[in-house]
Design a protein around this motif. Structure first.
Motif, mmCIF file in Angstrom:
data_model
loop_
_atom_site.group_PDB
_atom_site.id
_atom_site.type_symbol
_atom_site.label_atom_id
_atom_site.label_comp_id
_atom_site.label_asym_id
_atom_site.label_seq_id
_atom_site.Cartn_x
_atom_site.Cartn_y
_atom_site.Cartn_z
ATOM 1 N N GLY A 161 1.001 -1.194 -0.043
ATOM 2 C CA GLY A 161 0.182 -0.055 -0.076
ATOM 3 C C GLY A 161 0.820 1.369 0.087
ATOM 4 N N VAL A 162 0.230 2.395 -0.048
ATOM 5 C CA VAL A 162 0.930 3.745 -0.226
ATOM 6 C C VAL A 162 0.205 4.574 0.799
ATOM 7 N N GLY A 163 0.724 4.972 1.965
ATOM 8 C CA GLY A 163 0.031 6.134 2.874
ATOM 9 C C GLY A 163 0.082 7.373 2.171
ATOM 10 N N ASN A 164 -0.905 7.959 2.706
ATOM 11 C CA ASN A 164 -0.948 9.519 2.216
ATOM 12 C C ASN A 164 0.400 10.187 2.807
ATOM 13 N N LEU A 165 0.593 11.058 2.116
ATOM 14 C CA LEU A 165 1.710 12.103 2.585
ATOM 15 C C LEU A 165 1.184 13.264 3.369
ATOM 16 N N PRO A 166 0.983 13.171 4.543
ATOM 17 C CA PRO A 166 0.414 14.244 5.352
ATOM 18 C C PRO A 166 1.358 15.292 5.786
ATOM 19 N N ALA A 167 0.620 16.484 6.544
ATOM 20 C CA ALA A 167 1.557 17.058 7.316
ATOM 21 C C ALA A 167 1.838 16.700 8.372
ATOM 22 N N LEU A 168 2.994 16.056 8.891
ATOM 23 C CA LEU A 168 3.332 15.254 9.702
ATOM 24 C C LEU A 168 3.369 15.642 11.227
ATOM 25 N N TYR A 169 3.369 17.183 11.364
ATOM 26 C CA TYR A 169 3.306 17.614 12.604
ATOM 27 C C TYR A 169 1.630 17.535 13.009
ATOM 28 N N SER A 170 1.529 16.855 14.182
ATOM 29 C CA SER A 170 0.149 16.852 14.542
ATOM 30 C C SER A 170 0.094 17.098 16.157
ATOM 31 N N THR A 336 -2.018 18.804 22.960
ATOM 32 C CA THR A 336 -0.738 18.470 23.042
ATOM 33 C C THR A 336 0.001 17.878 21.738
ATOM 34 N N PRO A 337 1.042 18.046 21.215
ATOM 35 C CA PRO A 337 1.621 17.614 19.930
ATOM 36 C C PRO A 337 1.882 16.098 20.005
ATOM 37 N N GLY A 338 1.854 15.552 18.971
ATOM 38 C CA GLY A 338 2.121 14.047 18.596
ATOM 39 C C GLY A 338 3.572 14.112 17.985
ATOM 40 N N GLN A 339 3.964 12.891 17.373
ATOM 41 C CA GLN A 339 5.310 12.565 17.070
ATOM 42 C C GLN A 339 4.942 11.881 15.377
ATOM 43 N N VAL A 340 5.942 11.780 14.760
ATOM 44 C CA VAL A 340 5.924 11.195 13.564
ATOM 45 C C VAL A 340 6.170 9.577 13.877
ATOM 46 N N SER A 341 5.170 8.667 13.476
ATOM 47 C CA SER A 341 5.193 7.457 13.668
ATOM 48 C C SER A 341 4.866 6.733 12.322
ATOM 49 N N THR A 342 5.000 5.294 12.578
ATOM 50 C CA THR A 342 4.710 4.380 11.345
ATOM 51 C C THR A 342 2.950 4.707 11.182
ATOM 52 N N ARG A 433 1.629 24.929 2.185
ATOM 53 C CA ARG A 433 2.334 23.806 1.783
ATOM 54 C C ARG A 433 3.686 23.992 2.311
ATOM 55 N N GLU A 434 4.294 25.057 1.847
ATOM 56 C CA GLU A 434 5.838 25.459 2.433
ATOM 57 C C GLU A 434 6.201 25.267 3.810
ATOM 58 N N GLN A 435 4.875 25.851 4.739
ATOM 59 C CA GLN A 435 5.130 25.652 6.048
ATOM 60 C C GLN A 435 5.094 24.300 6.442
ATOM 61 N N GLN A 436 4.125 23.422 5.877
ATOM 62 C CA GLN A 436 3.897 22.035 6.289
ATOM 63 C C GLN A 436 5.187 21.229 5.771
ATOM 64 N N LYS A 437 5.894 21.466 4.605
ATOM 65 C CA LYS A 437 7.185 20.834 4.407
ATOM 66 C C LYS A 437 8.050 21.100 5.030
ATOM 67 N N LYS A 438 8.172 22.305 5.737
ATOM 68 C CA LYS A 438 9.235 22.930 6.826
ATOM 69 C C LYS A 438 8.870 21.969 8.156
ATOM 70 N N GLU A 439 7.652 21.922 8.493
ATOM 71 C CA GLU A 439 7.140 21.283 9.760
ATOM 72 C C GLU A 439 7.598 19.873 9.728
ATOM 73 N N ASN A 440 7.531 19.191 8.295
ATOM 74 C CA ASN A 440 7.645 17.773 8.300
ATOM 75 C C ASN A 440 9.295 17.465 8.423
ATOM 76 N N ASP A 441 10.001 18.528 7.820
ATOM 77 C CA ASP A 441 11.386 18.294 8.151
ATOM 78 C C ASP A 441 11.649 18.418 9.570
ATOM 79 N N GLU A 442 11.051 19.158 10.169
ATOM 80 C CA GLU A 442 11.498 19.524 11.641
ATOM 81 C C GLU A 442 10.632 18.702 12.699
ATOM 82 N N ALA A 443 9.526 18.007 12.424
ATOM 83 C CA ALA A 443 8.782 17.109 13.288
ATOM 84 C C ALA A 443 9.671 16.330 14.176
#
Length: 518
Positions: A161-170, A336-342, A433-443
């Motif tokens: 399968g292929v997961g969606n590419l989300p905004a990883l900071y949640s 509260t923030p979460g983290q990037v997980s599987t 989208r630029e913000q989300q890309k930056k947040e993904n890199d820093e999550a």
């Protein structure tokens, strides 16, 4: 099937356009029509069936123009035609598994956070096709966008399968109907909440000042106070805790980061505390009385003015998605923030079921969701001029005279494929989208990211535990039980009898082995 009619219409349109362009030169007609319909190697277009989940029902009459536009693009881009079938969440989770069991043609489908149509459920029943070779041949945009994230939906090096590419900071948030707050003069109070008591006081004023319920269930399992994978113990909203459920679609287990011990989510103090709180709030009349049995949930209930608020996981841009779902303005109170997980890549995504008759065509279409902004925008927002218009800043909005309650077609931007490729809706900002890309890199990345358990030996136990959860969780998490402790203890005992300890042991065994290799 209806896509055969659409194919014929598109080919006729292509031929008609070529006649006008060629000023009656018949030599150009066959060539132009062939180019329009055979851009991916010639021949008749392959016809596939695609199943999609939406956040609220979409009338077929209101999606015909979108399906036509999508098929025009598919004919040109990859010589495929698709019968797109849209389902709301409750219908999707029941109908799609039945289609697979009935061996009906289904070539591309979503996996969702609803357990019955979740990635783990499909995998445990061997209902997903190995698409590794198809992605290698037809999925270059998928590979470029996802990279190592494909590991989250792989087993033994094979992609299922292929997961969606989300905004990883949640983070967890309390989502509210802002129009109600505006009407009652409670916006400032909502924004300044710090404790559960503050939230209850706000809900009391809403319930007394309207004919709405306070909190509604955020899912089909009656969840009102503690959406997984968060644990809401403590008196302050900020005491909430995110846990890594180790890729478990059902989210029955999690790992204690201090000890690497795998534990049962429902046995945690945080979930028990939330159950007690739900009971107290229900008795005060602050929770929707039908939350445990309602077939509708989340934004749908708020849109229908059944309730005012829900608790949910929220990402960057979640406000516009929430507002789209409720057809009103919204307000999110972050907790509260979460983290990037599987699990981030098993929440929403796409797979090719074993019933697929054209897996190569299915992956060609799937590839567009990760590399073709035009196709993704059409699937998400609809047709320009009908469902949206482009503003001067590049964001999208409704056409004049159209709003969220009257638009024919409109979806949330986190549902389909590469969210970072989707044109932003107004309110999120042109640079979201630029913000989300930056947040993904820093999550912050979970220490267990990349771990994916093989549950093939646990099929019986998972099924048995699901039956127990379906029986007990709705009434506990919505607060309708008479005796919380008695019902809770009965729930935990039943989980153990169904095999929860074996599930935990197997997760622990595989996690220990994975950690040893890191």
């Amino acid at each position: 099937m209806k896509f055969k009619k659409i194919t014929a219409m598109l080919l006729v349109a292509a031929m008609g356009m070529s006649l006008m362009a060629g000023c009656g030169n018949s030599e150009n007609v066959e060539e132009t029509a062939g180019q329009a319909g055979n851009s991916d190697g010639g021949g008749e277009p392959e016809e596939i069936v695609v199943a999609l989940m939406t956040m609220s029902p979409i009338d077929e009459a209101n999606s015909e123009h979108v399906e036509k536009a999508l098929n025009e693009q598919l004919l040109e881009k990859c010589n495929v035609q698709a019968d797109f079938q849209w389902y709301d969440a409750p219908t999707y989770s029941t109908q799609i598994p039945l289609k697979i069991q009935g061996n009906e043609q289904l070539d591309l489908m979503m996996f969702t956070p609803v357990p019955a149509s979740g990635y783990q459920s499909f995998m445990s029943q061997n209902q997903l096709m190995d698409i590794t070779e198809y992605i290698d041949e037809y999925g270059q945009d998928i590979k470029e966008a996802m990279g190592d994230y494909l590991d989250a939906t792989s087993k033994d090096g094979k992609v299922y399968g292929v997961g969606n590419l989300p905004a990883l900071y949640s983070q967890e948030a309390i989502a509210m109907n802002k129009e109600v707050l505006d009407e009652l003069g409670l916006v400032e109070e909502a924004e300044s909440m710090e404790t559960w008591e503050d939230y209850e006081n706000l809900l009391t004023k809403v319930v007394e000042g309207t004919d709405m319920n306070g909190v509604i269930n955020g899912d089909a399992e009656g969840t009102c106070i503690s959406p997984q994978p968060f644990l809401n113990g403590g008196e302050k909203l900020s005491d909430a805790q995110w846990v890594d459920t180790l890729g478990d679609t059902y989210q029955y287990v999690y790992a204690d980061t201090a000890t690497d011990e795998v534990k049962c989510y429902f046995e945690s103090d945080g979930w028990y505390d939330s159950v007690k709180r739900a009971k107290e709030m229900y008795d005060k009349g602050l929770i929707y009385k039908d939350a445990s049995t309602s077939q509708d949930f989340g934004p749908t209930l708020i849109k229908n003015e059944v309730g005012f608020s829900l608790l949910e996981g929220a990402e960057s841009g979640a406000l516009s998605a929430f507002e789209s779902g409720i057809a009103h303005s919204g307000l999110l109170k972050e907790m509260t923030p979460g983290q990037v997980s599987t699990g981030a890549f098993r929440k929403f995504g796409f797979a090719v079921p074993v019933t697929s008759e054209h897996p190569e065509a299915a992956v060609k279409v799937l590839n567009l969701l990760y590399g073709d902004a035009e196709f993704l925008d059409t699937l998400t927002w609809g047709v320009e001029g009908v469902d949206y218009v482009v503003k001067d800043d590049g964001t999208l909005t409704f056409p004049d005279g159209v709003d969220a309650s009257t638009v024919q077609y409109h979806n949330a931007d986190f549902l389909y494929g590469n969210r970072l490729l989707c044109t932003p809706w107004e309110g999120d900002g042109a640079d979201i989208r630029e913000q989300q890309k930056k947040e993904n890199d820093e999550a912050q990345i979970s220490k267990y990211f990349g771990f994916a358990v093989d549950t093939s030996s646990l099929t019986s136990e998972i099924t048995a535990c699901k039956n127990v959860v379906d029986q007990y969780k709705p009434q506990l998490s919505s607060g309708i039980v008479e005796d919380v402790d008695a019902t809770y203890n009965e729930f935990i005992d039943s989980l153990k009898a169904a095999g929860m300890d074996k599930i935990i042991q197997e997760y622990q065994k595989q996690l220990d082995a994975w950690l040893a290799e890191q």
